[in-house]
Every structure is written in C-alpha cells, then in structure tokens.
Design an enzyme around this catalytic site. Structure first.
Site, PDB file in Angstrom:
ATOM      1  N   ASP A  13      32.202  -4.355 -13.572  1.00 20.78           N
ATOM      2  CA  ASP A  13      31.560  -4.073 -14.856  1.00 20.78           C
ATOM      3  C   ASP A  13      30.091  -3.731 -14.590  1.00 20.78           C
ATOM      4  O   ASP A  13      29.332  -4.556 -14.070  1.00 20.78           O
ATOM      5  CB  ASP A  13      31.679  -5.316 -15.750  1.00 20.78           C
ATOM      6  CG  ASP A  13      31.141  -5.054 -17.147  1.00 20.78           C
ATOM      7  OD1 ASP A  13      30.945  -3.873 -17.503  1.00 20.78           O
ATOM      8  OD2 ASP A  13      30.916  -6.043 -17.865  1.00 20.78           O
ATOM      9  N   ASP A 107      32.395   2.287 -17.945  1.00 17.36           N
ATOM     10  CA  ASP A 107      31.665   1.452 -16.987  1.00 17.36           C
ATOM     11  C   ASP A 107      32.418   0.211 -16.544  1.00 17.36           C
ATOM     12  O   ASP A 107      31.809  -0.736 -16.055  1.00 17.36           O
ATOM     13  CB  ASP A 107      30.304   1.061 -17.568  1.00 17.36           C
ATOM     14  CG  ASP A 107      30.400  -0.112 -18.513  1.00 17.36           C
ATOM     15  OD1 ASP A 107      31.331  -0.120 -19.333  1.00 17.36           O
ATOM     16  OD2 ASP A 107      29.560  -1.019 -18.412  1.00 17.36           O
ATOM     17  N   GLU A 108      33.718   0.218 -16.697  1.00 16.10           N
ATOM     18  CA  GLU A 108      34.499  -0.968 -16.351  1.00 16.10           C
ATOM     19  C   GLU A 108      35.826  -0.550 -15.755  1.00 16.10           C
ATOM     20  O   GLU A 108      36.440   0.393 -16.251  1.00 16.10           O
ATOM     21  CB  GLU A 108      34.858  -1.716 -17.635  1.00 16.10           C
ATOM     22  CG  GLU A 108      34.101  -2.962 -17.925  1.00 16.10           C
ATOM     23  CD  GLU A 108      34.660  -3.589 -19.196  1.00 16.10           C
ATOM     24  OE1 GLU A 108      35.642  -4.323 -19.093  1.00 16.10           O
ATOM     25  OE2 GLU A 108      34.123  -3.308 -20.269  1.00 16.10           O
TER      26      GLU A 108
END
Ligand SMILES: [Mg+2]
Length: 385
Positions: A13, A107-108
């Site tokens: 993350d 973003d993960e």
C-alpha cells in the site's frame, strides 16, 4: 504445521499516494500539508499528506471541512491519468517478484509470494526488497504487510504506516489480531460496529471466541460466518491476477534530469535488463520493444517501438533494439523518465525450457543460467559485456 502449503501473501500500500506524488514532483511541497481533491463546492478529499493528518484531515472528508481544519493546506486537483502512469510503474515493479499480482486500486495490490523464500529470503527480506524496488523506480514509499492470507496481509500493511513493514508471524495469527479493535475486521462498517458494540464486543478476539449461533442470530448466517472466520484468522481467498499482461515494462523517474546519449543509454540499458529478467521469470518472450521518454519541459511523453528480429527474453537483444529506437529521439532536452517495455508477448515453449547448463551458449541461455545462479547464491553475481 498443516499438510497444506504455507501461503505467503503480501499486501503493498503506497503511503499517501497522490499527495506523495505531488510532493515528489514539486520540492516546495515537501514537509507541508497537501490535500489532493476537488475544490468545487461539494468536493471531497482524495488524499491528505502526512503533514495534514495531525489536523484531523483524512480521505473522503468534505473539502470544506478539511480546509477549515487545516487552512494553511495546499489544495491540488487530482491528476488521475498521471497517477495511473505511476501506478503501472509500481505494478511493473511488483510483477518482478511474482506473476500473481492482484491490484486493488492504483496504489494497492496483493502478491502471492508462496515459495519465494528460496529466491528472496525470509518474509521481512521480501518486504524490504519490494519496497526498495518501488522506491528505486518511483522515489515513493510503500507500507507492506505479510501474512498467511489476504485479510491479515491487508490488515498488517496498515499497522505501521508510513514506510513500514509488518509481518504477522505464521502460527501466531490469532493471538496477534485478538486485541485489535473490531473495525479492523473486513466488512465491519460503522453500523455493524455499533451493533456489535451494543452486544459487548470490543475486539477481534471477542468475535473469535463468540458463540456462533448467537452471532448468526444477530447478524445473519452469511455475515456471522464471514466475520467469525476472519476473527479466527481464516481467509482462503486466492490472489487473483488481473487480465493477462499485454506488455512487460520497466521505467524510472529520475531525481536529476538526464541529457544526451551518454547519460540516457546506461539508464535505458538497466531498464532493458529489468524487462529481460522479468520476461524470463514469467516464462515469456517479447516480439516487440518499446522505448519511452518523458521530457522535463512540458512533461512531454514520447514513445517509439519496433518488432524484434526474434522473440527474445535476453537483455542484449532488447537493448540492441532500444538503442536503435533511441537514435530517432531528441536527447538534447532534459529528460526525467526513461522506460522500456517488451510487448506482443508469447509463452516460452516447454521445448525451449532447456537444460540451462548444457544448452547452446546463446545470450538468452546465458542469462537464464545467471538467473538460476542468482536464485541459488544471491544477487552478488553480475555479468557484463
Ligand atoms: Mg495507500
């Protein structure tokens, strides 16, 4: 240990992703409260930098509230296309560790790293290597959680932010999560949380120990069983990679601008090496190669591509093509990003999975052999030409 194979699931993350990107690109924002989101009347906060968070600003908050909590904050509109581009750099980085990468958002992502200890070492070493790879490519930090399943890995990545690594030790999962508050359970929103609090439940351990029949009565069969399984650290969902990859790329955003062939070439060579390594790890051959440059002035992006003479997974073939493509691009202007990607991918046939050390000394076989040696003896070994 059970007869089933111990899974190693990683959740990555990025830290305050949108805000960190803006701070990276504009040094005058570093150390300041930055809020990314819409400024219009009903705008909401997409991301708040870590400097804004002590003021109580968080994502999904109305922007009007955020700016009254932190009036000195610098508010910027999101640049989603640009974040998407950086996101693919991050996903490319993750794909060098495992073919099983499941992006959850820009973003993960989850990675299944089961069995990867032989290559990358213990779970905490894997996490460090992933963070370093992302940092090297994007100059951004990530927090990483490692555990035996997705629920625990995602929970773990959130426990030590920013720039943290949390490994929930195999076998001790239940004890590790028991003291954590209920809202850390996936699927417990404010409503369910309140309801459970009224019943006297405070922690994950309380749910793990609860009478299942009573939980079913309160929450319904589906949710009761779901929450109870999570509270007991059980989650069998597999990491499901997105659709098939159309290209394998590597690119780097530079902290100092490059100019001229002498400066660009070594960086491009490194990207070709990464692409080649990744292709080999994934058992793929590229039939085409693409080069990408972003100029500092005006943020202009140019790409050039060509077919390769033969499908290839070795850095020498890729770099030869990349070098030719570079000749058609202007290199006198300052350059801030250099990338290479193999496309038009095909699976390496089983007949080509040769006995590495008895195989004819082609460049591809040589690099495969080096991969095998690196896997056994670590990354200390290098070779040039
Ligand atoms: Mg994030």
């Amino acid at each position: 240990m059970s007869a089933r194979r111990q899974r190693v699931i990683v959740h990555v993350d990025m830290d305050a992703f949108y805000a960190s990107v803006e701070q990276r690109d504009d040094p005058s924002l570093v150390g300041k409260p930055v809020i990314i989101g819409g400024r219009e009347r009903r705008g909401v906060v997409c991301t708040a930098s870590y400097e804004a968070r002590p003021f109580g600003v968080h994502s999904a908050m109305p922007m009007s509230r955020a700016t009254s909590l932190c009036p000195q904050a610098i508010v910027l509109p999101p640049r989603l296309d640009y974040y998407g581009e950086i996101s693919s750099q991050i996903m490319d980085a993750l794909h060098t560790f495992s073919p099983l990468v499941e992006p959850l958002s820009l973003d993960e992502a989850f990675l299944d790293m089961t069995g990867a200890e032989r290559i990358f070492g213990a779970p905490d070493a894997i996490a460090q290597a992933i963070k370093e790879e992302i940092r090297e490519r994007t100059r951004l930090s990530a927090s990483v959680g490692i555990a035996k399943n997705k629920f625990l890995a995602k929970l773990a990545s959130d426990l030590d932010k920013p720039d943290g690594v949390t490994w929930i030790p195999f076998g001790d999962e239940r004890a590790f999560i028991a003291p954590l508050p209920l809202r850390k359970l996936w699927g417990v929103g404010p409503k369910t949380g309140e309801r459970l609090a009224r019943l006297g439940f405070r922690t994950i351990g309380d749910i793990a120990a609860a009478d299942l029949a009573m939980l079913i009565e309160q929450l319904g069969e589906g949710q009761a069983r779901h929450l109870r399984a999570l509270a007991q650290a059980e989650d069998d969902r597999p990491v499901e990679p997105g659709r098939e990859r159309k290209s394998v790329g590597s690119e780097v955003t530079l902290s100092d601008d490059l100019r001229g062939l002498d400066q660009v070439l070594p960086v491009l060579r490194r990207q070709c090496e990464r692409v080649a390594e990744h292709l080999r790890r994934a058992g793929l051959l590229a039939r085409g190669l693409r080069v990408k440059l972003r100029y500092t002035v005006g943020f202009r992006l140019v790409t050039r591509q060509r077919a390769l003479a033969h499908p290839a997974d070795d850095s020498a073939s890729l770099f030869a093509a990349a070098r030719e493509l570079l000749a058609s691009l202007p290199l006198h202007e300052p350059i801030r990003l250099v990338g290479a990607a193999g496309f038009d991918l095909e699976q390496r046939r089983a007949s080509e999975q040769l006995d590495l050390f008895g195989a004819p000394p082609t460049r591809s076989n040589l690099e495969h052999a080096v991969d095998a040696i690196r896997a056994r003896f670590g990354d200390k070994i290098g070779f040039g030409d």
